[in-house]
Design an enzyme around this catalytic site. Sequence first.
Site, short mmCIF file in Angstrom:
data_model
loop_
_atom_site.label_atom_id
_atom_site.label_comp_id
_atom_site.label_asym_id
_atom_site.label_seq_id
_atom_site.Cartn_x
_atom_site.Cartn_y
_atom_site.Cartn_z
N LYS A 28 13.49 -48.46 -6.25
CA LYS A 28 12.89 -49.13 -5.77
C LYS A 28 11.93 -50.15 -6.45
O LYS A 28 11.98 -51.69 -6.42
CB LYS A 28 11.55 -48.67 -5.40
CG LYS A 28 10.62 -49.49 -3.93
CD LYS A 28 10.02 -49.12 -2.83
CE LYS A 28 8.46 -48.17 -3.71
NZ LYS A 28 7.68 -48.85 -3.44
N SER A 29 12.01 -50.24 -7.68
CA SER A 29 10.99 -51.18 -8.11
C SER A 29 12.29 -52.03 -9.29
O SER A 29 12.41 -53.26 -9.51
CB SER A 29 10.66 -50.64 -9.31
OG SER A 29 9.23 -49.90 -9.67
N ARG A 129 -5.96 -52.93 -0.42
CA ARG A 129 -5.46 -52.26 -2.60
C ARG A 129 -6.05 -53.57 -3.28
O ARG A 129 -5.85 -54.50 -3.12
CB ARG A 129 -3.90 -52.34 -2.38
CG ARG A 129 -3.57 -50.69 -2.13
CD ARG A 129 -2.48 -50.24 -2.02
NE ARG A 129 -1.83 -50.26 -3.34
CZ ARG A 129 -0.73 -50.03 -3.97
NH1 ARG A 129 0.20 -50.35 -2.90
NH2 ARG A 129 -0.63 -49.54 -5.42
N SER A 174 -0.38 -51.12 -15.95
CA SER A 174 -0.03 -51.04 -14.30
C SER A 174 1.84 -52.10 -15.31
O SER A 174 1.64 -53.12 -15.44
CB SER A 174 -0.61 -52.10 -13.81
OG SER A 174 0.21 -52.35 -12.63
N GLN A 176 3.11 -54.05 -12.45
CA GLN A 176 2.95 -54.00 -11.47
C GLN A 176 2.46 -55.37 -12.32
O GLN A 176 2.69 -56.80 -11.71
CB GLN A 176 2.09 -54.17 -10.31
CG GLN A 176 2.91 -52.72 -9.70
CD GLN A 176 2.29 -52.38 -8.33
OE1 GLN A 176 1.23 -52.75 -8.08
NE2 GLN A 176 3.04 -51.49 -7.80
N ASP A 327 3.69 -41.82 -9.33
CA ASP A 327 4.53 -41.95 -8.28
C ASP A 327 4.80 -40.38 -7.97
O ASP A 327 5.13 -39.97 -6.84
CB ASP A 327 5.90 -42.95 -8.03
CG ASP A 327 5.19 -44.47 -8.05
OD1 ASP A 327 4.07 -44.46 -7.92
OD2 ASP A 327 6.43 -45.23 -8.19
N LYS A 354 -3.45 -46.73 -5.59
CA LYS A 354 -2.19 -46.55 -4.85
C LYS A 354 -2.00 -46.34 -3.18
O LYS A 354 -3.01 -47.19 -2.45
CB LYS A 354 -1.25 -45.38 -5.12
CG LYS A 354 -0.80 -45.17 -7.03
CD LYS A 354 0.12 -46.17 -6.70
CE LYS A 354 -0.17 -45.60 -8.55
NZ LYS A 354 0.22 -46.90 -9.60
#
Length: 450
Positions: A28-29, A129, A174, A176, A327, A354
């Site tokens: 996915k990433s 979030r 993180s 992200q 995760d 999350k």
Amino acid sequence: MSGQGTPEPLISRRAAPLKGEARVPGDKSISHRALILGAMAVGETRISGLLEGEDVLRTANAMRAFGAEVSDLGGGDWSVHGVGVGGFGEPEDVVDCGNAGTGVRLIMGAMATTPITATFTGDASLRSRPMGRVTEPLALFGTETRGRTGGRLPMSVIGAADPVPVRYRLPMASAQVKSAVLLAGLNAPGQTVVFEPEATRDHTERMLRGFGAEVVVEIEDGARVITLTGQPELAPQVIDVPRDPSSAAFPVAAALIVEGSDLLVPTIGMNPTRAGLFHTLRDMGADLTFENERDEGGEPVADLRARFSPDMKGIEVPPERAASMIDEYPILSVVAAFAEGETLMAGVKELRVKESDRIDAMAAGLRANGVTVEDGEDWWKVSGQGPGAVPGGARVEARLDHRIAMSFLCLGMAAKEAVTIDDAAPIATSFPVFLDLMSDLGGRFERANH
Ligand code: S3P
């Protein structure tokens, strides 16, 4: 789409021994990043093995909204005609990223230094979030944002017309946030520097280099210092996405706890910033081997072989490993419930923000199924019942979180009584073939009443 349709309650009963091969979908990433960087290159990027889950399909649509030509060629093959760094056009409508924190945060970064305005939203989980962790560093480039109270979506991002490069120290582990800053740095002049005290997944750095950007990583006082030279011309790439270790975690875990299992899970991404779970399982005494270790397209991969492991022991998971398995704590807690002794998972406060509060969601569901769990702000501890000894029998809430849903379905595969989840729909965000794949291997799932 998850969280927006009728809930799909599902029962998971004791499974037959898991046998054969589990071919899990693409990472996915890496899939999000391949689409976004493909859209920022000049020319055609070809991607094979793309994860065709809802999260990634949202990112594909978003890239179309920003002006890239994105085509599904069938069989996991995709083509992206990019518009170049700084070439994004303004979306005509709100960009809906569904359930995807990675999608929305990376795309915000990618557009933040182009003088256009975009408004982002998502499903109920994503709208709850925090986005402040991304909007704060983006403001340093000159980007303006306006969202709901607490920095929540929907949120408008007004890209900086004259961006300045940024030096930013990550306040939390993180990938992200790191990636949002690096992607924003692409269209800023000069060098953007990110200081990363705790290493997180490095797919963005690897892929940026693959597309021809200058990215230098140095270690200073134990921190990774990532320096990106802005305003490169990105050259289109051919990308073969490895299979997702975070998805592989579910069939691997199920094989370890279901009696008689012997499963091969081929071609799994083993990037050290992602593979923490597999090392932790081995530390617990799992019969899990890494076969045929090799490199594919710039990422290390291996075939995983997992067999029923009745002798697993609880451990203290090293907190410094947290980022490399962030995760995977939900499914680790399920395995821990079938081990002997206690498993302590500390240094994991990121789990609280999350797709759901994953400590709370797992603790509640495990307790309902007869497992003792203690928890604090940034830690939790599961008391193992031993192989085959988890009572089960309860219905749990998946809280619009794919990994919570899959974890409890795995619990039901080995518990004494069936486990029911209130909604299996979110699984489609990351692992759309989960139920078919697990059923083919030996899982027994059945629709439940609402
Ligand atoms: C991801 C980073 C992690 C992870 C998420 C995917 C990424 O989030 O939980 O599923 O692709 O960069 P954080 O960056 O918030 O830790």
